[in-house]
Design a protein around this motif. Structure first.
Motif, PDB file in Angstrom:
ATOM      1  N   ASN A  72       1.320  -0.759   0.131  1.00 14.76           N
ATOM      2  CA  ASN A  72       0.033   0.334  -0.016  1.00 14.76           C
ATOM      3  C   ASN A  72       0.330   1.178   0.030  1.00 14.76           C
ATOM      4  O   ASN A  72       0.327   2.631  -0.461  1.00 14.76           O
ATOM      5  N   SER A  73       1.883   1.196   0.529  1.00 15.86           N
ATOM      6  CA  SER A  73       2.903   2.764   1.186  1.00 15.86           C
ATOM      7  C   SER A  73       3.503   2.212  -0.793  1.00 15.86           C
ATOM      8  O   SER A  73       3.657   3.386  -1.384  1.00 15.86           O
ATOM      9  N   ILE A  74       4.351   1.500  -0.608  1.00 15.38           N
ATOM     10  CA  ILE A  74       4.997   1.275  -2.146  1.00 15.38           C
ATOM     11  C   ILE A  74       4.119   2.030  -3.388  1.00 15.38           C
ATOM     12  O   ILE A  74       4.236   3.078  -4.261  1.00 15.38           O
ATOM     13  N   THR A  75       3.175   0.972  -3.540  1.00 19.39           N
ATOM     14  CA  THR A  75       2.118   1.432  -4.921  1.00 19.39           C
ATOM     15  C   THR A  75       1.274   2.914  -4.622  1.00 19.39           C
ATOM     16  O   THR A  75       0.566   3.279  -5.173  1.00 19.39           O
ATOM     17  N   GLY A  76       0.873   3.099  -3.280  1.00 12.32           N
ATOM     18  CA  GLY A  76      -0.306   4.124  -2.861  1.00 12.32           C
ATOM     19  C   GLY A  76      -1.208   3.899  -2.955  1.00 12.32           C
ATOM     20  O   GLY A  76      -2.476   4.710  -3.293  1.00 12.32           O
ATOM     21  N   ASP A  77      -1.598   2.954  -3.403  1.00 14.59           N
ATOM     22  CA  ASP A  77      -2.645   2.474  -3.533  1.00 14.59           C
ATOM     23  C   ASP A  77      -3.349   0.909  -2.782  1.00 14.59           C
ATOM     24  O   ASP A  77      -2.817   0.006  -3.351  1.00 14.59           O
ATOM     25  N   PHE A  78      -4.257   0.701  -1.864  1.00 12.82           N
ATOM     26  CA  PHE A  78      -4.239  -0.432  -2.048  1.00 12.82           C
ATOM     27  C   PHE A  78      -4.744  -1.736  -2.432  1.00 12.82           C
ATOM     28  O   PHE A  78      -4.716  -2.339  -2.644  1.00 12.82           O
ATOM     29  N   PHE A  79      -5.623  -1.470  -3.789  1.00 12.81           N
ATOM     30  CA  PHE A  79      -5.905  -2.343  -4.595  1.00 12.81           C
ATOM     31  C   PHE A  79      -4.919  -2.294  -5.773  1.00 12.81           C
ATOM     32  O   PHE A  79      -4.795  -3.793  -6.128  1.00 12.81           O
ATOM     33  N   HIS A  80      -4.058  -1.920  -6.353  1.00  7.36           N
ATOM     34  CA  HIS A  80      -3.107  -1.914  -7.021  1.00  7.36           C
ATOM     35  C   HIS A  80      -1.665  -3.041  -6.149  1.00  7.36           C
ATOM     36  O   HIS A  80      -1.475  -4.484  -6.485  1.00  7.36           O
ATOM     37  N   GLY A  81      -1.897  -2.339  -4.364  1.00  5.50           N
ATOM     38  CA  GLY A  81      -0.854  -3.832  -3.513  1.00  5.50           C
ATOM     39  C   GLY A  81      -1.605  -4.887  -3.924  1.00  5.50           C
ATOM     40  O   GLY A  81      -0.266  -5.877  -3.739  1.00  5.50           O
ATOM     41  N   ILE A  82      -2.775  -5.456  -3.717  1.00  8.34           N
ATOM     42  CA  ILE A  82      -3.475  -6.386  -3.316  1.00  8.34           C
ATOM     43  C   ILE A  82      -3.412  -7.600  -4.878  1.00  8.34           C
ATOM     44  O   ILE A  82      -2.872  -8.259  -5.048  1.00  8.34           O
ATOM     45  N   LYS A  83      -3.412  -6.689  -6.141  1.00  5.61           N
ATOM     46  CA  LYS A  83      -2.957  -7.164  -6.781  1.00  5.61           C
ATOM     47  C   LYS A  83      -2.210  -8.076  -7.739  1.00  5.61           C
ATOM     48  O   LYS A  83      -1.447  -8.827  -8.398  1.00  5.61           O
ATOM     49  N   GLU A  84      -0.652  -6.882  -6.635  1.00  2.00           N
ATOM     50  CA  GLU A  84       0.540  -7.534  -7.112  1.00  2.00           C
ATOM     51  C   GLU A  84       0.947  -8.464  -6.326  1.00  2.00           C
ATOM     52  O   GLU A  84       2.095  -9.545  -6.765  1.00  2.00           O
ATOM     53  N   ILE A  85       0.085  -8.368  -5.179  1.00  2.00           N
ATOM     54  CA  ILE A  85       0.916  -9.301  -3.644  1.00  2.00           C
ATOM     55  C   ILE A  85       0.278 -10.774  -4.670  1.00  2.00           C
ATOM     56  O   ILE A  85       0.715 -11.684  -4.622  1.00  2.00           O
ATOM     57  N   SER A  86      -0.797 -10.794  -5.437  1.00  2.00           N
ATOM     58  CA  SER A  86      -1.991 -11.520  -5.768  1.00  2.00           C
ATOM     59  C   SER A  86      -1.575 -12.816  -6.382  1.00  2.00           C
ATOM     60  O   SER A  86      -1.218 -13.466  -7.645  1.00  2.00           O
ATOM     61  N   ARG A  87      -0.967 -11.612  -7.389  1.00  2.00           N
ATOM     62  CA  ARG A  87       0.483 -11.998  -9.191  1.00  2.00           C
ATOM     63  C   ARG A  87       1.302 -13.148  -8.244  1.00  2.00           C
ATOM     64  O   ARG A  87       1.720 -13.684  -8.871  1.00  2.00           O
ATOM     65  N   VAL A  88       2.262 -12.180  -7.442  1.00  2.00           N
ATOM     66  CA  VAL A  88       3.618 -12.761  -6.909  1.00  2.00           C
ATOM     67  C   VAL A  88       2.535 -14.667  -6.077  1.00  2.00           C
ATOM     68  O   VAL A  88       3.530 -15.177  -6.277  1.00  2.00           O
ATOM     69  N   LEU A  89       1.553 -14.435  -5.732  1.00  2.00           N
ATOM     70  CA  LEU A  89       1.398 -15.507  -4.770  1.00  2.00           C
ATOM     71  C   LEU A  89       0.533 -16.412  -5.348  1.00  2.00           C
ATOM     72  O   LEU A  89      -0.529 -17.722  -5.240  1.00  2.00           O
ATOM     73  N   ASN A  90       0.190 -16.118  -6.664  1.00  2.00           N
ATOM     74  CA  ASN A  90      -0.403 -17.236  -8.151  1.00  2.00           C
ATOM     75  C   ASN A  90      -2.133 -17.194  -7.301  1.00  2.00           C
ATOM     76  O   ASN A  90      -2.288 -18.334  -7.279  1.00  2.00           O
ATOM     77  N   VAL A  91      -2.440 -16.148  -7.381  1.00  2.00           N
ATOM     78  CA  VAL A  91      -3.659 -16.263  -6.598  1.00  2.00           C
ATOM     79  C   VAL A  91      -4.691 -16.432  -7.778  1.00  2.00           C
ATOM     80  O   VAL A  91      -4.525 -15.749  -9.009  1.00  2.00           O
ATOM     81  N   LYS A  92      -5.553 -17.244  -7.901  1.00  2.00           N
ATOM     82  CA  LYS A  92      -6.157 -17.656  -9.099  1.00  2.00           C
ATOM     83  C   LYS A  92      -8.290 -16.897  -8.655  1.00  2.00           C
ATOM     84  O   LYS A  92      -8.353 -17.304  -7.545  1.00  2.00           O
ATOM     85  N   GLY A  93      -8.790 -15.825  -9.980  1.00  2.00           N
ATOM     86  CA  GLY A  93      -9.375 -15.292  -9.627  1.00  2.00           C
ATOM     87  C   GLY A  93      -9.020 -13.896  -9.177  1.00  2.00           C
ATOM     88  O   GLY A  93      -8.098 -13.355  -9.199  1.00  2.00           O
ATOM     89  N   ASN A  94     -10.057 -13.006  -8.913  1.00  2.00           N
ATOM     90  CA  ASN A  94      -9.783 -10.997  -9.202  1.00  2.00           C
ATOM     91  C   ASN A  94     -10.349 -11.463  -7.216  1.00  2.00           C
ATOM     92  O   ASN A  94     -11.384 -11.425  -6.952  1.00  2.00           O
ATOM     93  N   ILE A  95     -10.128 -10.387  -6.704  1.00  2.00           N
ATOM     94  CA  ILE A  95      -9.760 -10.244  -5.316  1.00  2.00           C
ATOM     95  C   ILE A  95      -9.956  -8.234  -4.761  1.00  2.00           C
ATOM     96  O   ILE A  95      -9.590  -7.600  -5.435  1.00  2.00           O
TER      97      ILE A  95
END
Length: 318
Positions: free
Chosen positions: A102-125
């Motif tokens: 959230n600090s790095i991207t300045g945007d909570f949703f964008h941060g979630i998308k980045e972590i989801s990508r790293v952790l190979n998440v199936k679906g949208n959060i």
């Protein structure tokens, strides 16, 4: 011939009930989205919210873990909770990662998308909103209790819950997902503090009425002291309708097996009892009742069975 698009399934909720549903659903051929409450103010989540003025990360963290196909060790690290250390005690690694993103991207949703990508998440959060928000409850005696964690412990009967600051701006992607879904699932969980905080965001309530898809509520199996004491299944539906109007729910999934006496006794200590399945009233309300044995027999406490509920929900897409 073009490939037929996958059916779109959206799950709304928070707390412990939502990840159970998602773990089962992620193995089916569907386009899956989770819309998650961010009104939690207890524990690690609450501290990070207060110190960093960010949406609560705890429920999001559990949803990421449920939808992730990462290595078990990486998930253990993500879910690890520090037991000691002055500033770290009680924090979970995943919450800290979400706060950092959230600090790095300045945007909570964008941060979630980045972590989801790293952790190979199936679906949208989707967090219900990209902002810090607070839950309040007006009690039957007219008093107001503020804070998600304080509401169930107030010892008073809840009349309604509401959010501040008003109006809460929902994430546009979340509203769009509900409108375009083939199936919207309201996850089980604490009715007033996990389920309703998503639904009372006005544009989400409107989207639930406007969606072309079926809206189904997976009802809690047990009542919860301080929130739904003595509530029947139709009382749960009534509370939802009182908050966002009629026409927002089409079906309800209820457990239809007898609950063992020993289990009842265990829950009685917590002032909880089985939710009575009052089908006649539900049908009078225009709600389609779907019954099933939806409990995990291998758990000492009553948990929805990941596989059973997911199969039942997937069958509704036919």
């Amino acid at each position: 011939m073009p490939k037929k698009p996958l059916p779109r399934v959206v799950v709304l909720g928070g707390g412990t009930g939502m990840p159970v549903l998602l773990r089962g659903l992620k193995s089916f051929p569907i386009d899956l989205s989770a819309i998650v409450t961010v009104a939690d103010d207890g524990g690690s989540s609450g501290r990070l919210r207060e110190e960093l003025s960010m949406p609560a990360p705890g429920d999001i963290r559990n949803v990421i873990a449920a939808l992730s196909d990462a290595e078990p060790m990486l998930l253990d690290l993500f879910q690890h909770r520090f037991q000691n250390g002055n500033g770290l005690s009680g924090h979970s690694m995943g919450n800290l990662l979400l706060a950092a993103m959230n600090s790095i991207t300045g945007d909570f949703f964008h941060g979630i998308k980045e972590i989801s990508r790293v952790l190979n998440v199936k679906g949208n959060i989707f967090p219900i909103a990209n902002q810090n928000m607070f839950l309040h409850a007006e009690m039957m005696d007219g008093s107001v209790v503020s804070g998600e964690s304080k509401i169930p412990t107030s010892g008073k009967k809840i009349k309604r819950v509401f959010l501040s600051p008003e109006p809460v701006q929902p994430l546009p992607e979340a509203v769009k997902a509900v409108k375009e879904a083939d199936l919207v699932v309201i996850a089980p969980g604490s009715l007033y503090t996990s389920t309703l905080p998503n639904m009372i965001v006005s544009q989400i309530g409107d989207a639930l009425r406007e969606t072309q898809g079926e809206v189904v509520y997976v009802c809690n199996v047990m009542t919860q002291h301080g929130e739904t004491t003595d509530y029947t299944a139709s009382d749960h539906v009534q509370a939802i309708q009182d908050h966002i109007g009629e026409g927002c729910l089409h079906s309800i999934v209820v457990h239809n097996q007898i609950i063992d006496d020993e289990v009842r006794k265990m829950y009685a200590v917590e002032h909880a009892s089985p939710v009575i399945n009052d089908q006649d009233r539900l049908r009078e309300m225009g709600i389609n009742v779907i019954e099933g044995d939806i409990i995990d027999p291998n758990q000492t406490s009553l948990r929805h069975d990941t596989t059973k509920v997911a199969k039942l929900l997937y069958s509704m897409l036919d």
